[in-house]
Write a protein that holds these residues in place. Structure first.
Motif, PDB file in Angstrom:
ATOM      1  N   GLU A   3     -12.923  17.378  14.675  1.00  0.00           N
ATOM      2  CA  GLU A   3     -14.012  17.453  15.648  1.00  0.00           C
ATOM      3  C   GLU A   3     -13.405  17.458  17.048  1.00  0.00           C
ATOM      4  O   GLU A   3     -12.896  16.431  17.507  1.00  0.00           O
ATOM      5  CB  GLU A   3     -14.953  16.261  15.491  1.00  0.00           C
ATOM      6  N   PRO A   4     -13.434  18.588  17.767  1.00  0.00           N
ATOM      7  CA  PRO A   4     -12.851  18.632  19.105  1.00  0.00           C
ATOM      8  C   PRO A   4     -13.566  17.685  20.065  1.00  0.00           C
ATOM      9  O   PRO A   4     -14.775  17.473  19.978  1.00  0.00           O
ATOM     10  CB  PRO A   4     -13.046  20.099  19.529  1.00  0.00           C
ATOM     11  N   ASP A   5     -12.786  17.120  20.986  1.00  0.00           N
ATOM     12  CA  ASP A   5     -13.369  16.281  22.031  1.00  0.00           C
ATOM     13  C   ASP A   5     -14.351  17.107  22.859  1.00  0.00           C
ATOM     14  O   ASP A   5     -14.172  18.312  23.058  1.00  0.00           O
ATOM     15  CB  ASP A   5     -12.255  15.736  22.930  1.00  0.00           C
ATOM     16  N   GLY A   6     -15.378  16.442  23.369  1.00  0.00           N
ATOM     17  CA  GLY A   6     -16.402  17.140  24.147  1.00  0.00           C
ATOM     18  C   GLY A   6     -15.855  17.857  25.361  1.00  0.00           C
ATOM     19  O   GLY A   6     -16.360  18.918  25.747  1.00  0.00           O
ATOM     20  N   ALA A   7     -14.804  17.300  26.000  1.00  0.00           N
ATOM     21  CA  ALA A   7     -14.213  17.967  27.161  1.00  0.00           C
ATOM     22  C   ALA A   7     -13.565  19.284  26.761  1.00  0.00           C
ATOM     23  O   ALA A   7     -13.620  20.278  27.501  1.00  0.00           O
ATOM     24  CB  ALA A   7     -13.187  17.056  27.831  1.00  0.00           C
ATOM     25  N   VAL A   8     -12.956  19.316  25.584  1.00  0.00           N
ATOM     26  CA  VAL A   8     -12.344  20.548  25.075  1.00  0.00           C
ATOM     27  C   VAL A   8     -13.425  21.595  24.800  1.00  0.00           C
ATOM     28  O   VAL A   8     -13.254  22.786  25.108  1.00  0.00           O
ATOM     29  CB  VAL A   8     -11.539  20.251  23.791  1.00  0.00           C
TER      30      VAL A   8
END
Length: 402
Positions: A284-289
């Motif tokens: 799950e990619p970080d929201g900033a990414v």
């Protein structure tokens, strides 16, 4: 906070009373403290100010740590303030760019200015609200002449420019004016106006803090856009210009977890990785990414592909993880219906379950009530769409890298 309350508070007796009261953390503590102080003969304005500040100091610990115990706040100012750990990283960027003086135009309670002054920069902090400016002056008082606070508008305090070591920081107000209950406004109603802020930033090196969901198409094409997440939440977008924008960088994702931070940068949005079947791991990619549209770059470092082209989950067979994702080892997949899921949970003895979802209109709390949870094992349930199917993935978290 009204000006009458602030005047009552900003006296030796008022500040001593505040420090003696200590934190007020629960709603019941508020009523009890008010009754005690009124019974002791203190004025209504002073009681309101002292109890209100004690309550805000308790709430502010998450953003300002131990510094909160000596600061003053407004409710709206605290909500909009930058976390001190994030502000410190902004200050570090200014120092690395050779900046020695920064004008914080729209300083609020002074959260960013605290970090700037703490990093050794000379600070001019300006706010259009009289009460807020007075609170910022109190918060910045320990820095003496290195931090000057003025009550005024951003438009009236723009530096002349042309000085290589001078920069501007702006955090345009994105909510209606006030010290407590406020509401969001459209970007056309920001204060100072966003078009004006971008124009100034085209002439003077600047950092402009915006909400992380700001329209990407409305950002200056020649600026660096940096999305910042702190402990799992995307907290801001900063537009950097001039010498504060790094050469060749137009997209950046800064991921802050505790005292550590990691950053991913690129010259443009990344191309997405191809879609592939679910492998041994889900990421799950970080929201900033995700906001920076750098998912494809992260996927390639993990030898991963997209689980679905419309949903920000990655999958791989390689036992790799990254600071820019949360990784999960897949146990089993099943249709996303409570009966099928409960059968699998029972078979694995799952009694503690974390539920995550993406691409499905489901309330995790309500969905949990439909499941049978028994046993001493723990796991994560990921609810998502894969193509036109609703799938549930039972998985275990992979420890994050140091």
């Amino acid at each position: 906070m009204e000006i009458s309350e602030l005047r009552a508070l900003l006296t030796p007796d008022g500040l001593e009373l505040l420090d003696s009261l200590g934190p007020v953390e629960q709603v019941g503590d508020v009523a009890r403290s008010v009754s005690q102080l009124r019974a002791a003969g203190h004025s209504p304005d002073l009681v309101s100010a002292v109890v209100g500040q004690a309550r805000l100091r308790a709430k502010a610990t998450g953003k300002f740590g131990d510094f909160a115990a000596r600061m003053l706040f407004t409710r709206a100012g605290l909500e909009q303030a930058t976390r001190l750990g994030v502000a410190a990283r902004h200050a570090q960027r200014l120092r690395q760019a050779g900046i020695t003086h920064v004008s914080d135009l729209g300083c609020g309670i002074g959260g960013d200015s605290l970090a700037f002054a703490g990093a050794g920069l000379d600070v001019l902090a300006v706010d259009a609200d009289e009460v807020t400016a007075a609170i910022a002056a109190y918060n910045l008082a320990p820095f003496g002449e290195d931090a000057t606070v003025l009550h005024g508008t951003a438009e009236d305090h723009v530096p002349a420019g042309g000085v290589a070591t001078q920069a501007i920081w702006m955090d345009p107000a994105r909510r209606t004016s006030g010290h407590s209950e406020t509401s969001r406004v459209s970007s056309s109603d920001y204060s100072p106006p966003l078009d004006w802020a971008f124009d100034v930033a085209s002439r003077i090196p600047a950092g402009i803090k915006l909400g992380p969901g700001h329209d990407r198409d409305a950002l200056p094409a020649d600026a660096e856009a940096q999305w910042v997440s702190a402990d799992g939440s995307v907290v801001e977008l900063v537009v950097w210009t001039g010498s504060l924008a790094r050469e060749g960088v137009r997209r950046a994702a800064l991921v802050v977890r505790g005292e550590r931070s990691h950053e991913l940068t690129a010259g443009a949005d990344a191309d997405d990785a191809p879609v592939r079947d679910l492998g041994a791991f889900l990421h799950e990619p970080d929201g900033a990414v995700i906001r920076a549209r750098l998912i494809g770059d992260v996927a390639r470092t993990l030898d991963a592909g997209m689980l679905d082209e419309r949903i920000a989950y990655l999958t791989s067979d390689a036992a790799l993880t990254s600071p820019f994702v949360q990784s999960f080892r897949v146990r089993e997949t099943m249709p996303a219906n409570p009966k099928a899921i409960s059968a699998v949970l029972k078979a694995h003895g799952i009694g503690t379950l974390e539920i995550k979802k993406r691409g499905m209109d489901i309330d995790p709390a309500a969905f949990r009530k439909k499941l049978t949870l028994r046993g001493d094992q723990a796991a994560t349930l990921i609810l998502t769409r894969v193509g036109d199917q609703r799938r549930a993935i039972l998985a275990d978290r992979v420890p994050a890298p140091e």
